[in-house]
Design a protein around this motif. Structure first.
Motif, PDB file in Angstrom:
ATOM      1  N   ASP A 169      -1.986   5.267-106.160  1.00  0.00           N
ATOM      2  CA  ASP A 169      -2.688   5.275-107.445  1.00  0.00           C
ATOM      3  C   ASP A 169      -1.716   5.133-108.609  1.00  0.00           C
ATOM      4  O   ASP A 169      -1.983   4.391-109.567  1.00  0.00           O
ATOM      5  CB  ASP A 169      -3.499   6.567-107.597  1.00  0.00           C
ATOM      6  N   CYS A 170      -0.608   5.824-108.542  1.00  0.00           N
ATOM      7  CA  CYS A 170       0.399   5.723-109.604  1.00  0.00           C
ATOM      8  C   CYS A 170       1.042   4.342-109.625  1.00  0.00           C
ATOM      9  O   CYS A 170       1.333   3.800-110.701  1.00  0.00           O
ATOM     10  CB  CYS A 170       1.458   6.802-109.424  1.00  0.00           C
ATOM     11  N   LEU A 213      -1.241  -0.773 -97.801  1.00  0.00           N
ATOM     12  CA  LEU A 213      -2.441  -1.373 -97.228  1.00  0.00           C
ATOM     13  C   LEU A 213      -2.725  -0.866 -95.825  1.00  0.00           C
ATOM     14  O   LEU A 213      -3.842  -1.040 -95.311  1.00  0.00           O
ATOM     15  CB  LEU A 213      -2.297  -2.907 -97.200  1.00  0.00           C
ATOM     16  N   GLN A 214      -1.738  -0.258 -95.197  1.00  0.00           N
ATOM     17  CA  GLN A 214      -1.952   0.322 -93.872  1.00  0.00           C
ATOM     18  C   GLN A 214      -2.765   1.615 -93.963  1.00  0.00           C
ATOM     19  O   GLN A 214      -3.291   2.089 -92.964  1.00  0.00           O
ATOM     20  CB  GLN A 214      -0.591   0.610 -93.201  1.00  0.00           C
ATOM     21  N   GLU A 215      -2.851   2.166 -95.162  1.00  0.00           N
ATOM     22  CA  GLU A 215      -3.608   3.396 -95.360  1.00  0.00           C
ATOM     23  C   GLU A 215      -5.095   3.072 -95.524  1.00  0.00           C
ATOM     24  O   GLU A 215      -5.492   1.933 -95.743  1.00  0.00           O
ATOM     25  CB  GLU A 215      -3.091   4.133 -96.603  1.00  0.00           C
ATOM     26  N   SER A 216      -5.911   4.077 -95.422  1.00  0.00           N
ATOM     27  CA  SER A 216      -7.355   3.891 -95.550  1.00  0.00           C
ATOM     28  C   SER A 216      -7.797   4.104 -96.997  1.00  0.00           C
ATOM     29  O   SER A 216      -7.162   4.844 -97.753  1.00  0.00           O
ATOM     30  CB  SER A 216      -8.097   4.876 -94.638  1.00  0.00           C
ATOM     31  N   ASP A 217      -8.879   3.449 -97.371  1.00  0.00           N
ATOM     32  CA  ASP A 217      -9.521   3.621 -98.684  1.00  0.00           C
ATOM     33  C   ASP A 217      -8.610   3.259 -99.853  1.00  0.00           C
ATOM     34  O   ASP A 217      -8.715   3.852-100.931  1.00  0.00           O
ATOM     35  CB  ASP A 217      -9.996   5.079 -98.854  1.00  0.00           C
ATOM     36  N   VAL A 218      -7.715   2.305 -99.678  1.00  0.00           N
ATOM     37  CA  VAL A 218      -6.870   1.876-100.793  1.00  0.00           C
ATOM     38  C   VAL A 218      -7.050   0.391-101.089  1.00  0.00           C
ATOM     39  O   VAL A 218      -6.529  -0.097-102.089  1.00  0.00           O
ATOM     40  CB  VAL A 218      -5.379   2.162-100.504  1.00  0.00           C
ATOM     41  N   TYR A 219      -7.778  -0.304-100.243  1.00  0.00           N
ATOM     42  CA  TYR A 219      -7.907  -1.759-100.381  1.00  0.00           C
ATOM     43  C   TYR A 219      -8.499  -2.146-101.736  1.00  0.00           C
ATOM     44  O   TYR A 219      -8.004  -3.047-102.417  1.00  0.00           O
ATOM     45  CB  TYR A 219      -8.769  -2.312 -99.248  1.00  0.00           C
ATOM     46  N   ALA A 220      -9.557  -1.455-102.154  1.00  0.00           N
ATOM     47  CA  ALA A 220     -10.267  -1.812-103.385  1.00  0.00           C
ATOM     48  C   ALA A 220      -9.382  -1.648-104.618  1.00  0.00           C
ATOM     49  O   ALA A 220      -9.333  -2.530-105.484  1.00  0.00           O
ATOM     50  CB  ALA A 220     -11.534  -0.975-103.523  1.00  0.00           C
ATOM     51  N   VAL A 221      -8.660  -0.524-104.703  1.00  0.00           N
ATOM     52  CA  VAL A 221      -7.836  -0.287-105.883  1.00  0.00           C
ATOM     53  C   VAL A 221      -6.660  -1.256-105.935  1.00  0.00           C
ATOM     54  O   VAL A 221      -6.264  -1.724-107.011  1.00  0.00           O
ATOM     55  CB  VAL A 221      -7.343   1.183-105.908  1.00  0.00           C
ATOM     56  N   ILE A 222      -6.105  -1.616-104.776  1.00  0.00           N
ATOM     57  CA  ILE A 222      -5.009  -2.589-104.746  1.00  0.00           C
ATOM     58  C   ILE A 222      -5.527  -3.983-105.118  1.00  0.00           C
ATOM     59  O   ILE A 222      -4.885  -4.718-105.879  1.00  0.00           O
ATOM     60  CB  ILE A 222      -4.342  -2.605-103.350  1.00  0.00           C
ATOM     61  N   PRO A 270      -3.851  -6.410 -93.947  1.00  0.00           N
ATOM     62  CA  PRO A 270      -5.065  -6.966 -94.558  1.00  0.00           C
ATOM     63  C   PRO A 270      -4.702  -7.901 -95.702  1.00  0.00           C
ATOM     64  O   PRO A 270      -3.828  -7.608 -96.516  1.00  0.00           O
ATOM     65  CB  PRO A 270      -5.802  -5.721 -95.066  1.00  0.00           C
ATOM     66  N   GLY A 271      -5.353  -9.031 -95.766  1.00  0.00           N
ATOM     67  CA  GLY A 271      -5.074  -9.999 -96.813  1.00  0.00           C
ATOM     68  C   GLY A 271      -6.131  -9.982 -97.901  1.00  0.00           C
ATOM     69  O   GLY A 271      -7.090  -9.196 -97.869  1.00  0.00           O
TER      70      GLY A 271
END
Length: 738
Positions: free
Chosen positions: A138-139, A175-184, A259-260
């Motif tokens: 997030d930061c 991107l290997q983490e969960s629930d971060v795709y949208a913010v990235i 994930p791309g």
């Protein structure tokens, strides 16, 4: 930005000097491949007008307006002191992992509104790299969104580009983490919207182009350090071009590891193309934009529709001009042919020919290259384009056109040092089974006249430069102590994969070499591979063993040599029982030295040297038993030697097999025997192996080499845990300056 007093500093940009070109990654090599760099105008200049390029041609850059020089504020002393303390804290290792992430996030908050001057500060930028790599996602995204409007300026700075690169790598890991795709995705979308407003600046910048390629790779979902998309020539480039390694499918090349962001990829590429239409003359000849475009093409290798849109723009014509029966304007064809003599565009055109859909390739082949093959083949840059064109030839008709233009020019091309073109044609001829006999005849005629003995053919090809630079060619002799020609050795390796009826002069020549010449060839990396190629050819066993015996008395010496050890192993596989015994007996005399070499332990185990030294009669009995078993199976199920030779890449790997294909498909025994045929170890037996202590064995597990007649997969799998990239073909130069 507004400059404040005398402390205002210009934003560091790459302008007219190539001084820093070689060190983007603090030691990054210059991306010039084998083409000679220009003597003037090596640096990139945004000045409008005409500049000189690698071949001395003038390039019109009037359509491109120079960007304004940007000045930035110097970091204030208090901020500089704060980040200096942060850096000292990290260096002292006084914080644990949990506190580190929190500290990085808090420190990034202090950059708000000052990202440009901090990221482009030579000292503070190093600290920022650590912060973006260690903070929470997030930061990190908040930092990137805050500096999005200045992201291109940061990316084009010598120091800031490292910060941008570190941030992109950190996003890739998150991107290997969960629930971060949208913010990235939202963060990257914000950055893309800024980039597409003026992507040309970024594409043509030494540092910015590197950051842009990282973004493209991230969007596709491929590793950011992949050699395929960093434009570093991988060790598989030459093997694939010359049929030594099966070409990879598009799925293998662009396999997604992370994930791309396919929508962002299309958005960014479309924005780049929109500007490319107006600045195509600049992008075609610029070194750094060429790298960006090459990366883009490779990433879109699976998307034919996108390629059908992009490639015509890069060439400077329309899709209809290429794929339909329309003819391309003469001026456009002339301009494209001229651009192929430019360093940057020749690299780009190689990739175009590699990824072009068949309909585009066929149109480019017939409408642009026709009647220009020899002219381009003669040029120090253009010849690489012709190599790529020939390597991706699709059918017999195209081979016919190439033969009509180059078939009578083999000698001329070799004189000019364009042996890579000849090697590409030989490989294409072998791959498509077209003009095989004529190709071999033309190659032989290029190095010897009809009134000369054919025994001189192989030596002259092994020393191409030395022979063609010799004024009195009729009295040319084997030059002792001279390194053999790499491309010449590659040509001979390809030649010995042809059917035996086409290569009789080459077989006569190599079997006529003196013992001293064979020994010298075996000690040379290129020459050793030629000997191994002959021993794997369709030539008779009698001729092969005659060559093997020329090395008698030197097997121990060769085994201690890095390249000669492979030749010793191949000689052992080819030889009969008595020859194998001679080879192993010579290795026994140097076994203590062999254990201390990199390749020695593998060779000792493969040939069971310790078993021979301890119990020679049992060793001989096992070898005889193995030979007898192989003969029985060959008599029962048939031998590949009695079948018509098929020199395709797939069939070539099965050449030494004595089992029928149908039996192999049905029987596990077929696979087992096929494995043991290539291995000199006793068939259906593992006795007689005397291993060295575990410590010494493990220290030498790095040694491995791919070969069509050996199975070292277990050794390779274990070695990969300790080191990467140990490809057999990497021992040869990756690309020869033709």
């Amino acid at each position: 930005m507004v400059a404040i007093g005398s402390a205002a500093l210009p934003l560091r940009r790459f302008e007219s000097s190539m001084e820093d070109d070689g060190s983007y990654k603090r030691g990054r090599k210059k991306m010039g491949m084998s083409r000679k760099p220009e003597k003037q105008g090596q640096g990139r200049s945004f000045d409008a007008g005409v500049s000189k390029n690698a071949s001395g041609r003038g390039s019109n850059r009037e359509s491109y307006s120079a960007p304004q020089t940007v000045v930035r504020k110097q970091a204030d002393p208090e901020t500089a002191k704060y980040f200096s303390e942060i850096a000292n804290l990290f260096e002292s290792d006084g914080i644990d992992i949990e506190e580190r992430s929190s500290l990085c996030s808090n420190a990034l908050e202090e950059t708000r509104g000052k990202e440009l001057e901090l990221a482009t500060d030579y000292i503070i930028s190093h600290t920022l790299q650590t912060l973006v790599e260690g903070c929470e996602v997030d930061c990190l995204c908040a930092f990137l969104r805050s500096c999005a409007k200045n992201f291109p300026l940061i990316a084009m700075d010598k120091s800031g580009s490292h910060v941008a690169e570190s941030a992109i790598r950190a996003l890739s890991k998150h991107l290997q983490e969960s629930d971060v795709y949208a913010v990235i995705e939202d963060t990257l979308n914000t950055i893309c919207k800024v980039i597409v407003k003026n992507p040309v600046d970024l594409m043509c910048d030494c540092y910015g182009s590197h950051v842009l390629r990282s973004l493209l790779s991230l969007f596709k979902g491929v590793p950011l350090d992949s050699s395929e998309f960093r434009m570093r020539k991988s060790s598989s480039a030459l093997p694939e071009r010359f049929n030594f390694k099966a070409p990879r499918s598009d799925a293998d090349v662009s396999r997604h590891v992370i994930p791309g962001f396919p929508d962002l990829l299309k958005f960014l590429v479309s924005g780049m193309l929109k500007c490319a239409r107006n600045n195509i003359k600049t992008l075609q000849v610029d070194q750094y934009s060429s790298l960006v475009l090459q990366t883009t093409l490779k990433l879109l290798a699976e998307d034919e529709e996108e390629l059908l849109q992009i490639i015509p723009i890069l060439i400077g014509c329309t899709r209809e001009d290429i794929v339909e029966e329309n003819s391309i304007e003469t001026t456009i064809v002339r301009d494209v042919l001229g651009l192929m003599k430019e360093t940057a565009f020749s690299h780009l055109m190689e990739v175009v020919l590699e990824v072009a859909p068949e309909v585009l390739y066929n149109g480019i082949f017939s409408k642009i290259f026709r009647n220009s093959l020899f002219d381009l083949s003669s040029h120090h840059c253009g010849n690489f384009v012709i190599q790529a064109l020939i390597s991706h030839t699709r059918d017999q008709d195209q081979m016919e056109m190439i033969w009509e233009e180059l078939g009578s020019k083999f000698k001329d091309l070799l004189k000019m040092g364009r042996s890579g073109v000849i090697a590409s044609f030989v490989a294409a001829s072998q791959r498509l089974h077209s003009y095989e006999e004529k190709c071999c005849q033309a190659l032989a005629a290029a190095v010897h006249s009809s009134n000369e003995s054919s025994t001189c053919i192989v030596p002259r090809i092994l020393f191409l430069d030395g022979y063609f630079n010799c004024e009195d060619k009729s009295n040319w002799n084997w030059p002792s102590g001279v390194k053999m020609h790499v491309m010449g050795s590659l040509i001979l390796q390809e030649v010995f994969r042809f059917q035996i009826e086409f290569i009789q002069p080459f077989i006569t020549s190599i079997t006529s070499l003196t013992a001293d010449n064979v020994l010298e060839a075996a000690k040379d990396p290129g020459g050793a591979r030629v000997i191994e190629a002959f021993l794997s050819s369709d030539a008779s066993a009698k001729l092969k063993r005659r060559l093997v015996m020329r090395l008698r008395g030197h097997f121990g010496e060769l085994a201690l040599h890095s390249s000669g050890s492979f030749t010793v192993e191949k000689c052992f596989t080819t030889g009969n029982i008595s020859q194998r015994e001679v080879i192993v007996s010579e290795l026994v005399a140097v076994q203590s030295e062999l254990w201390n070499t990199r390749q020695g332990p593998h060779l000792m185990r493969k040939l069971d040297v310790d078993g021979f030294a301890a119990r020679p009669e049992q060793w001989r009995s096992r070898q005889e038993s193995k030979q007898s078993t192989l003969r029985d199976f060959s008599a029962t199920f048939g031998s590949s030697e009695t079948k018509p030779s098929n020199n395709s890449e797939t069939e070539q790997s099965k050449k030494s097999s004595f089992l029928s294909d149908d039996y192999k498909k049905k029987s596990k025994v077929g696979k087992t025997v096929d494995h043991h045929q290539a291995s000199p170890a006793p068939f259906l037996s593992t006795t007689g192996f005397k291993r060295k202590p575990k410590e010494k064995e493990q220290s030498n597990k790095k040694f491995a080499r791919n070969s069509v007649d050996e199975d070292v997969s277990k050794v390779k799998n274990k070695s990969k845990k300790k080191r990467h990239g140990d490809d057999a073909f990497s021992k040869s130069p990756k690309k020869l300056k033709a």
